[in-house]
Design a protein around this motif. Structure first.
Motif, PDB file in Angstrom:
ATOM      1  N   SER A   1       0.794  -1.297   0.050  1.00 12.91           N
ATOM      2  CA  SER A   1       0.181   0.095   0.062  1.00 12.91           C
ATOM      3  C   SER A   1       0.766   1.342   0.041  1.00 12.91           C
ATOM      4  O   SER A   1       0.504   2.311  -0.684  1.00 12.91           O
ATOM      5  N   VAL A   2       2.118   1.079   0.634  1.00 16.93           N
ATOM      6  CA  VAL A   2       2.874   2.256   0.981  1.00 16.93           C
ATOM      7  C   VAL A   2       3.369   2.434  -0.494  1.00 16.93           C
ATOM      8  O   VAL A   2       3.482   3.758  -1.013  1.00 16.93           O
ATOM      9  N   VAL A   3       3.930   1.466  -1.286  1.00 19.79           N
ATOM     10  CA  VAL A   3       4.416   1.745  -2.531  1.00 19.79           C
ATOM     11  C   VAL A   3       3.535   2.471  -3.555  1.00 19.79           C
ATOM     12  O   VAL A   3       3.818   3.161  -4.418  1.00 19.79           O
ATOM     13  N   ARG A   4       2.028   1.718  -3.314  1.00 17.35           N
ATOM     14  CA  ARG A   4       1.239   2.489  -4.303  1.00 17.35           C
ATOM     15  C   ARG A   4       0.680   3.902  -3.727  1.00 17.35           C
ATOM     16  O   ARG A   4      -0.393   4.243  -4.524  1.00 17.35           O
ATOM     17  N   GLY A   5       0.933   4.325  -2.753  1.00 13.67           N
ATOM     18  CA  GLY A   5       0.738   5.688  -2.253  1.00 13.67           C
ATOM     19  C   GLY A   5      -0.361   5.605  -1.425  1.00 13.67           C
ATOM     20  O   GLY A   5      -0.978   6.638  -1.045  1.00 13.67           O
ATOM     21  N   GLY A   6      -0.605   4.435  -0.725  1.00 11.53           N
ATOM     22  CA  GLY A   6      -1.821   4.312   0.036  1.00 11.53           C
ATOM     23  C   GLY A   6      -1.586   4.393   1.389  1.00 11.53           C
ATOM     24  O   GLY A   6      -0.382   4.927   1.672  1.00 11.53           O
ATOM     25  N   ASP A   7      -2.223   3.890   2.397  1.00 15.72           N
ATOM     26  CA  ASP A   7      -1.844   3.736   3.895  1.00 15.72           C
ATOM     27  C   ASP A   7      -2.371   2.440   4.331  1.00 15.72           C
ATOM     28  O   ASP A   7      -3.031   1.603   3.608  1.00 15.72           O
ATOM     29  N   GLY A   8      -2.455   2.224   5.624  1.00 15.39           N
ATOM     30  CA  GLY A   8      -2.440   0.923   6.375  1.00 15.39           C
ATOM     31  C   GLY A   8      -4.218   0.605   6.101  1.00 15.39           C
ATOM     32  O   GLY A   8      -4.243  -0.570   6.007  1.00 15.39           O
ATOM     33  N   ALA A   9      -5.017   1.617   6.078  1.00 18.47           N
ATOM     34  CA  ALA A   9      -6.270   1.369   5.977  1.00 18.47           C
ATOM     35  C   ALA A   9      -6.664   0.545   4.605  1.00 18.47           C
ATOM     36  O   ALA A   9      -7.468  -0.327   4.568  1.00 18.47           O
ATOM     37  N   ASP A  10      -5.907   0.810   3.724  1.00 14.65           N
ATOM     38  CA  ASP A  10      -5.911   0.160   2.478  1.00 14.65           C
ATOM     39  C   ASP A  10      -5.534  -1.100   2.388  1.00 14.65           C
ATOM     40  O   ASP A  10      -6.064  -1.986   1.894  1.00 14.65           O
ATOM     41  N   ALA A  11      -4.614  -1.468   3.373  1.00 11.99           N
ATOM     42  CA  ALA A  11      -3.976  -2.915   3.293  1.00 11.99           C
ATOM     43  C   ALA A  11      -5.354  -3.509   4.316  1.00 11.99           C
ATOM     44  O   ALA A  11      -5.510  -4.780   3.739  1.00 11.99           O
ATOM     45  N   LEU A  12      -5.810  -2.921   5.283  1.00 11.25           N
ATOM     46  CA  LEU A  12      -6.826  -3.558   5.869  1.00 11.25           C
ATOM     47  C   LEU A  12      -8.047  -3.803   4.865  1.00 11.25           C
ATOM     48  O   LEU A  12      -8.696  -5.036   4.754  1.00 11.25           O
ATOM     49  N   GLY A  13      -8.287  -3.018   3.809  1.00 11.72           N
ATOM     50  CA  GLY A  13      -9.415  -3.164   2.961  1.00 11.72           C
ATOM     51  C   GLY A  13      -9.070  -4.151   2.053  1.00 11.72           C
ATOM     52  O   GLY A  13     -10.033  -5.041   1.532  1.00 11.72           O
ATOM     53  N   LEU A  14      -7.987  -4.495   1.921  1.00 10.59           N
ATOM     54  CA  LEU A  14      -7.702  -5.514   0.860  1.00 10.59           C
ATOM     55  C   LEU A  14      -7.689  -6.906   1.617  1.00 10.59           C
ATOM     56  O   LEU A  14      -8.258  -7.948   0.890  1.00 10.59           O
ATOM     57  N   LEU A  15      -7.584  -6.714   2.726  1.00 10.66           N
ATOM     58  CA  LEU A  15      -7.952  -8.352   3.437  1.00 10.66           C
ATOM     59  C   LEU A  15      -9.440  -8.536   3.585  1.00 10.66           C
ATOM     60  O   LEU A  15      -9.882  -9.426   3.624  1.00 10.66           O
ATOM     61  N   ARG A  16     -10.172  -7.284   4.065  1.00  8.43           N
ATOM     62  CA  ARG A  16     -11.656  -7.525   4.397  1.00  8.43           C
ATOM     63  C   ARG A  16     -12.039  -6.272   3.551  1.00  8.43           C
ATOM     64  O   ARG A  16     -12.659  -5.095   4.153  1.00  8.43           O
ATOM     65  N   PRO A  17     -12.482  -6.485   2.287  1.00  8.04           N
ATOM     66  CA  PRO A  17     -13.262  -5.382   1.526  1.00  8.04           C
ATOM     67  C   PRO A  17     -14.468  -4.947   2.105  1.00  8.04           C
ATOM     68  O   PRO A  17     -15.308  -5.698   2.407  1.00  8.04           O
TER      69      PRO A  17
END
Length: 225
Positions: A40-56
């Motif tokens: 997510s960091v590499v893509r310019g996102g944040d940790g919430a984006d990572a959580l969203g990938l696990l639990r859309p």
């Protein structure tokens, strides 16, 4: 420099426990969530984006409240601090610098940090102020509590979009810290190199900057790697 203001996550405190606790709550291996945070960091996102990938579709704020209600909410102790935090802050205080911690975080995070009795003059979080970075109002509040002019107030953090760029746009000095995923990934980005008054690799670099002025030819990098 009269006042130095610090971010919290990956500046004073490791985020390892935070992400490991989320992984445990979601029932996934910690390294899986860590990998997604990095992506997510590499893509310019944040940790919430990572959580969203696990639990859309997951409401992160609601999930955080559920964790707290289950007795598995935020927690930190001395082991979560980076080892340079106490010596650096103590030395700054000894030099007569006002030391402030002001960053995005919950009221509970503020209570937990204050309970550690760090050598600071003030610890405050965005929830306590009712405004979050990178909102300019947050940095206006920073200047209210700094007790110094913007040109004599340095904001230190790892996140360019939340720390470096808005601090500079509000007239403060800014130091980019190469620490944590954001700090390492963005450290050599041209915008960071151009915007940062100083680039540091440890908080113990800061006492040497007291009384220093930004280099008009570009940011000064201390022990950059």
């Amino acid at each position: 420099m009269e006042t130095i203001v610090f971010d919290i996550g990956e500046t004073l405190v490791r985020d390892d426990r935070y992400w490991a606790s989320w992984a445990d709550w979601l029932g996934v291996p910690p390294h899986t969530l860590s990998a997604l945070v990095g992506a997510s960091v590499v893509r310019g996102g944040d940790g919430a984006d990572a959580l969203g990938l696990l639990r859309p579709g997951m409401d992160v704020a609601e999930a955080a409240r559920a964790r707290a209600a289950a007795g598995r909410g935020e927690y930190l102790d001395e082991s979560d601090l980076y080892p340079d935090v106490r010596p650096a802050l103590a030395e700054l205080r000894s030099l007569g610098v006002r030391v402030v911690v002001a960053a995005n975080g919950t009221a509970r995070a503020g209570d937990l940090l204050r309970a550690l009795d760090l050598p600071t003059d003030l610890v405050v979080t965005s929830e306590e102020w009712g405004v979050t970075k990178p909102d300019p109002e947050f940095f206006a509040r920073v200047l209210e509590v700094s007790g110094a002019a913007p040109s004599a107030t340095l904001y230190v953090g790892d996140h360019p979009a939340d720390d470096l760029f808005p601090a500079r746009s509000c007239g403060l000095l800014a130091a980019h810290l190469r620490r944590g995923p954001y700090g390492h990934w963005w450290a050599d980005h041209p915008d960071v190199r151009e915007s940062a008054d100083f680039r540091i690799t440890a908080l113990t670099d800061l006492p040497a900057l007291v009384g220093d002025r930004p280099d008009p030819e570009g940011p000064r990098a201390l022990r950059a790697v």
